[in-house]
Design a protein around this motif. Structure first.
Motif, short mmCIF file in Angstrom:
data_model
loop_
_atom_site.label_atom_id
_atom_site.label_comp_id
_atom_site.label_asym_id
_atom_site.label_seq_id
_atom_site.Cartn_x
_atom_site.Cartn_y
_atom_site.Cartn_z
N GLY A 3 9.38 98.45 37.17
CA GLY A 3 9.01 97.09 36.83
C GLY A 3 10.26 96.27 36.54
O GLY A 3 11.38 96.78 36.55
N LEU A 4 10.03 95.00 36.27
CA LEU A 4 11.16 94.13 35.94
C LEU A 4 11.68 94.48 34.55
O LEU A 4 10.90 94.68 33.61
CB LEU A 4 10.72 92.66 35.99
N ASP A 5 12.98 94.51 34.42
CA ASP A 5 13.60 94.81 33.13
C ASP A 5 14.77 93.84 32.94
O ASP A 5 15.88 94.07 33.42
CB ASP A 5 14.10 96.25 33.11
N PHE A 6 14.49 92.76 32.22
CA PHE A 6 15.52 91.73 32.05
C PHE A 6 16.58 92.11 31.03
O PHE A 6 17.56 91.38 30.86
CB PHE A 6 14.86 90.40 31.65
N THR A 183 24.51 96.58 38.89
CA THR A 183 23.26 97.11 38.32
C THR A 183 22.22 97.45 39.38
O THR A 183 21.26 98.17 39.09
CB THR A 183 22.63 96.08 37.36
N PHE A 184 22.39 96.90 40.57
CA PHE A 184 21.41 97.07 41.66
C PHE A 184 20.01 96.59 41.23
O PHE A 184 19.00 97.21 41.58
CB PHE A 184 21.36 98.54 42.11
N ARG A 185 19.98 95.48 40.48
CA ARG A 185 18.72 94.88 40.03
C ARG A 185 18.67 93.43 40.49
O ARG A 185 18.89 92.49 39.72
CB ARG A 185 18.62 94.95 38.50
N PRO A 186 18.41 93.18 41.78
CA PRO A 186 18.48 91.80 42.30
C PRO A 186 17.44 90.86 41.73
O PRO A 186 17.73 89.70 41.46
CB PRO A 186 18.29 91.99 43.81
N PHE A 187 16.19 91.36 41.54
CA PHE A 187 15.13 90.46 41.09
C PHE A 187 15.47 89.83 39.75
O PHE A 187 15.32 88.63 39.56
CB PHE A 187 13.80 91.23 41.00
N GLU A 188 15.89 90.65 38.80
CA GLU A 188 16.16 90.13 37.46
C GLU A 188 17.26 89.08 37.48
O GLU A 188 17.16 88.03 36.83
CB GLU A 188 16.55 91.28 36.52
N PHE A 189 18.32 89.35 38.24
CA PHE A 189 19.45 88.41 38.26
C PHE A 189 19.11 87.13 39.03
O PHE A 189 19.48 86.03 38.62
CB PHE A 189 20.69 89.08 38.85
N ILE A 191 16.12 85.84 39.48
CA ILE A 191 15.15 85.07 38.69
C ILE A 191 15.86 84.34 37.55
O ILE A 191 15.58 83.17 37.26
CB ILE A 191 14.04 85.98 38.15
N THR A 192 16.80 85.03 36.90
CA THR A 192 17.58 84.39 35.82
C THR A 192 18.40 83.23 36.37
O THR A 192 18.47 82.15 35.76
CB THR A 192 18.50 85.42 35.14
N ALA A 193 19.03 83.44 37.52
CA ALA A 193 19.80 82.36 38.15
C ALA A 193 18.90 81.18 38.49
O ALA A 193 19.29 80.01 38.30
CB ALA A 193 20.50 82.88 39.41
N ALA A 194 17.68 81.46 38.99
CA ALA A 194 16.75 80.38 39.31
C ALA A 194 16.37 79.59 38.06
O ALA A 194 16.28 78.36 38.10
CB ALA A 194 15.49 80.97 39.96
N ALA A 195 16.19 80.31 36.94
CA ALA A 195 15.86 79.62 35.68
C ALA A 195 17.01 78.73 35.23
O ALA A 195 16.79 77.60 34.76
CB ALA A 195 15.53 80.66 34.60
#
Length: 219
Positions: A3-6, A183-189, A191-195
């Motif tokens: 799952g997503l882990d911010f 980190t190989f976690r593209p979604f979290e980064f 999404i944060t950049a989009a915010a």
């Protein structure tokens, strides 16, 4: 399935905020350049001799008809081959600034043409020369009348600023990609950049609304 882990973003908060800062610097600098050159291009097309007007038209056609990415590559990588070495940040500002200057020029040209001819005649009747009339009467009114569409171009410029990451400028997307590479976690980064882009966009929209209100009061 993960799952997503911010929480993975937290150690990179400073990096992302630095990227957001450079995005803001890039946007403000390129916006100022696009506004100044937009006025110069519009005036040149309308009033300059053909020897100047036609090259300006060609430059506008060139920047409107080619992708921004290609323009950045030509400025940053291409000019080096003829001895002009521009730092990445400078190339990004110049590329974005000139790209949006041609669109601002089109808007401002329409705004200049729309100014009541009586305003020009009145200025000339009190002794203003051609360029004084443009500077003190026509251009200020054209700018006031075109604030909303120019503001729209500035919002587009903010969104397009992410493309300068391809030439190594450490703006927001580039900073997010650095975090992803570790980190190989593209979604979290992403999404944060989009915010963060959304926050910057809200600040820009608020500033533009303030300018529009001041313009309305000054009419």
């Amino acid at each position: 399935m993960q799952g997503l882990d911010f929480s993975v973003v937290l150690p990179y908060t400073s990096l992302l905020w630095t990227g957001a800062w450079w995005t803001a610097v890039l946007t403000v600098s390129a916006a100022a350049l696009s506004f100044v050159f937009g006025i110069l291009f519009a005036v040149a097309v309308l009033y300059a001799p053909k020897l100047i007007a036609w090259p300006v038209r060609f430059v506008m056609w060139l920047f409107m008809g080619t992708p921004l990415l290609l323009q950045l590559f030509l400025i940053y990588f291409g000019l080096v081959q003829i001895g002009i070495d521009i730092p990445a940040l400078g190339a990004g500002i110049i590329g974005l600034g000139l790209h949006f200057a041609v669109y601002n020029a089109d808007v401002l040209r329409a705004g200049i043409v729309a100014v009541d001819p009586g305003q020009t005649e009145g200025a000339r009747s009190i002794g203003f020369g051609r360029w004084q009339t443009l500077r003190h009467v026509v251009i200020p009114q054209a700018v006031r009348n075109t604030v909303p569409p120019i503001g729209g171009n500035m919002i587009a410029l903010l969104k397009e600023s992410s493309i300068v990451s391809v030439i190594g400028i450490a703006e927001l997307v580039h900073s997010a990609q650095l975090g992803i590479s570790e980190t190989f976690r593209p979604f979290e980064f992403y999404i944060t950049a989009a915010a963060l882009y959304y926050i910057l966009n809200l600040v820009l929209e608020g500033g533009l609304r303030l300018v529009e209100r001041k313009v309305e009061v000054s009419r």
